[in-house]
Design a protein around this motif. Sequence first.
Motif, short mmCIF file in Angstrom:
data_model
loop_
_atom_site.label_atom_id
_atom_site.label_comp_id
_atom_site.label_asym_id
_atom_site.label_seq_id
_atom_site.Cartn_x
_atom_site.Cartn_y
_atom_site.Cartn_z
N GLY A 89 0.79 -1.22 0.00
CA GLY A 89 0.00 0.00 0.00
C GLY A 89 0.82 1.27 0.00
N LYS A 90 0.10 2.39 0.11
CA LYS A 90 0.73 3.71 0.00
C LYS A 90 0.15 4.64 1.05
N ILE A 91 0.91 5.67 1.33
CA ILE A 91 0.46 6.72 2.25
C ILE A 91 0.54 8.05 1.49
N ILE A 93 -0.06 12.29 1.98
CA ILE A 93 -0.25 13.36 2.97
C ILE A 93 -0.65 14.64 2.24
N GLN B 98 -8.33 22.89 -8.90
CA GLN B 98 -9.01 22.95 -10.20
C GLN B 98 -10.24 22.03 -10.19
N LYS C 2 0.00 15.80 -7.16
CA LYS C 2 -1.41 16.17 -7.20
C LYS C 2 -2.29 14.94 -7.05
N LYS C 3 -3.45 15.19 -6.44
CA LYS C 3 -4.51 14.18 -6.50
C LYS C 3 -5.48 14.58 -7.60
N GLU C 62 -9.40 7.89 -7.91
CA GLU C 62 -8.35 8.78 -7.41
C GLU C 62 -7.01 8.35 -7.97
N ILE C 64 -2.97 9.60 -7.77
CA ILE C 64 -1.92 10.50 -7.31
C ILE C 64 -0.86 10.52 -8.39
N ILE C 93 -8.87 18.63 -8.78
CA ILE C 93 -7.41 18.50 -8.59
C ILE C 93 -7.01 19.20 -7.30
N SER C 94 -6.25 18.50 -6.48
CA SER C 94 -5.85 19.08 -5.19
C SER C 94 -4.40 18.70 -4.88
N PRO C 95 -3.77 19.48 -3.99
CA PRO C 95 -2.35 19.25 -3.69
C PRO C 95 -2.10 18.04 -2.80
N VAL C 96 -1.02 17.34 -3.08
CA VAL C 96 -0.55 16.24 -2.23
C VAL C 96 0.90 16.54 -1.88
N GLU C 97 1.20 16.53 -0.60
CA GLU C 97 2.54 16.97 -0.17
C GLU C 97 3.55 15.83 -0.09
N GLN C 98 3.07 14.64 0.20
CA GLN C 98 3.99 13.53 0.36
C GLN C 98 3.32 12.21 -0.04
N VAL C 99 4.12 11.33 -0.62
CA VAL C 99 3.66 9.99 -0.98
C VAL C 99 4.71 9.01 -0.48
N ILE C 100 4.29 7.92 0.15
CA ILE C 100 5.23 6.92 0.67
C ILE C 100 4.77 5.52 0.24
N ARG C 101 5.69 4.73 -0.31
CA ARG C 101 5.37 3.34 -0.61
C ARG C 101 5.67 2.52 0.65
N ALA C 111 7.81 7.18 -5.40
CA ALA C 111 6.84 6.31 -4.70
C ALA C 111 5.47 6.30 -5.39
N ILE C 112 5.30 7.19 -6.36
CA ILE C 112 3.98 7.29 -7.01
C ILE C 112 3.72 6.10 -7.92
#
Lengths: 113, 113, 113
Positions: A89-91, A93, B98, C2-3, C62, C64, C93-101, C111-112
């Motif tokens: 899975g993924k996280i 933030i 957006q 982005k999401k 969704e 990312i 569309i909205s901001p995503v600050e961090q993604v972790i696998r 990690a995307i």
Amino acid sequence: MKKVEAIIRPEKFQDLRQKLSAIGFDGLTVTEVAGTGKQKGKVGVYRSTAFEVTLLSKLKIELIVSEDRADEIVGHIMDACKTEQIGDGKIFISPVEQVIRIRTGESGTKAIY
Amino acid sequence: MKKVEAIIRPEKFQDLRQKLSAIGFDGLTVTEVAGTGKQKGKVGVYRSTAFEVTLLSKLKIELIVSEDRADEIVGHIMDACKTEQIGDGKIFISPVEQVIRIRTGESGTKAIY
Amino acid sequence: MKKVEAIIRPEKFQDLRQKLSAIGFDGLTVTEVAGTGKQKGKVGVYRSTAFEVTLLSKLKIELIVSEDRADEIVGHIMDACKTEQIGDGKIFISPVEQVIRIRTGESGTKAIY
Ligand SMILES: Nc1ncnc2c1ncn2[C@@H]1O[C@H](COP(=O)(O)OP(=O)(O)OP(=O)(O)O)[C@@H](O)[C@H]1O
Ligand SMILES: Nc1ncnc2c1ncn2[C@@H]1O[C@H](COP(=O)(O)OP(=O)(O)OP(=O)(O)O)[C@@H](O)[C@H]1O
Ligand SMILES: Nc1ncnc2c1ncn2[C@@H]1O[C@H](COP(=O)(O)OP(=O)(O)OP(=O)(O)O)[C@@H](O)[C@H]1O
Ligand SMILES: [Mg+2]
Ligand SMILES: [Mg+2]
Ligand SMILES: [Mg+2]
């Protein structure tokens, strides 16, 4: 404030929840989702026939937390949900600008917990 | 633009929807979720046996609105969903950069409503 | 990062997924939701009797993605999901600050995918 959103294996949820509860995080929201990552689902099942074939059942866990505790939460999610097998899975933030407790009208960090 | 996300008691949804529709807000998305807040679920039920025990059924209502109308929406959610008993739910506000209406390709605030 | 969140007609999902997979986007999360836009549901059905009457079944997809690929993804969603009939859905569309696998602990754009 931050939204910590984790897409996890359903069988890891009880362990995650206990770990979070033990450190005082009881506020969370769970959604049944389906998904694919790099490896496409092979034995996936999901409710709707429309996309039953190759998606895997996952749980989305959402936690709204104060900024200073986001890393700690991420650590606990890693601890509870990592098997080192593909598909852990993924996280994600993302920013949250305001939180309001409907019962009291409280807002900001005191409305989180 | 903002996302106003409310986790509410399912039985309050119809009232909320009517209040919003009466002031011209018809665009919303509903998801069945399960959760806990400060008080842990006691009589919780949810579809998956994996976490059936102590989660409570809630509805997540998402409304994408223009920035200048977010407070008004929050007020209507409070009006419709507050019972002053524990478990009334929470409202989370986050940024949306957006919005696009798929049918027309319109974007920005004119794509919201 | 982005999401890209799209609320689409369920019957368009398979086509969308194939288009995205063909260009290397296999990471996505699907949620069964219900909603209304400008036109209120008329023949809507949904699981919970509480709001069965006038909501329409939709899928929330969704994705990312890295910032530089958001527009491309939006284009593919438009291609796959536009019928030009009312109710084609929306993209947020909205901001995503961090993604972790979770499996590897990798973070950020690597990690995307
Ligand atoms: N880019 C993404 N956008 C949205 N959801 C994603 C994305 N990547 C993964 N997911 C969600 O996370 C779930 C689990 O992903 P998964 O762990 O298989 O990711 P992965 O990148 O393939 O990593 P691994 O190699 O460890 O399997 C997917 O089923 C999907 O719901
Ligand atoms: N910090 C949080 N992060 C994510 N979801 C939350 C959080 N807090 C609450 N929720 C969601 O909101 C739902 C309702 O929460 P609840 O109203 O019980 O909050 P509370 O803080 O316990 O307030 P109260 O004292 O009024 O019960 C929960 O079931 C959960 O789905
Ligand atoms: N402002 C909004 N906030 C949250 N969800 C929305 C919003 N507008 C639409 N949606 C979601 O998108 C789905 C599809 O919307 P829909 O395509 O009918 O939008 P519309 O503005 O009425 O456009 P159209 O005129 O093409 O029908 C709805 O069922 C709902 O789930
Ligand atoms: Mg994978
Ligand atoms: Mg509570
Ligand atoms: Mg419509």
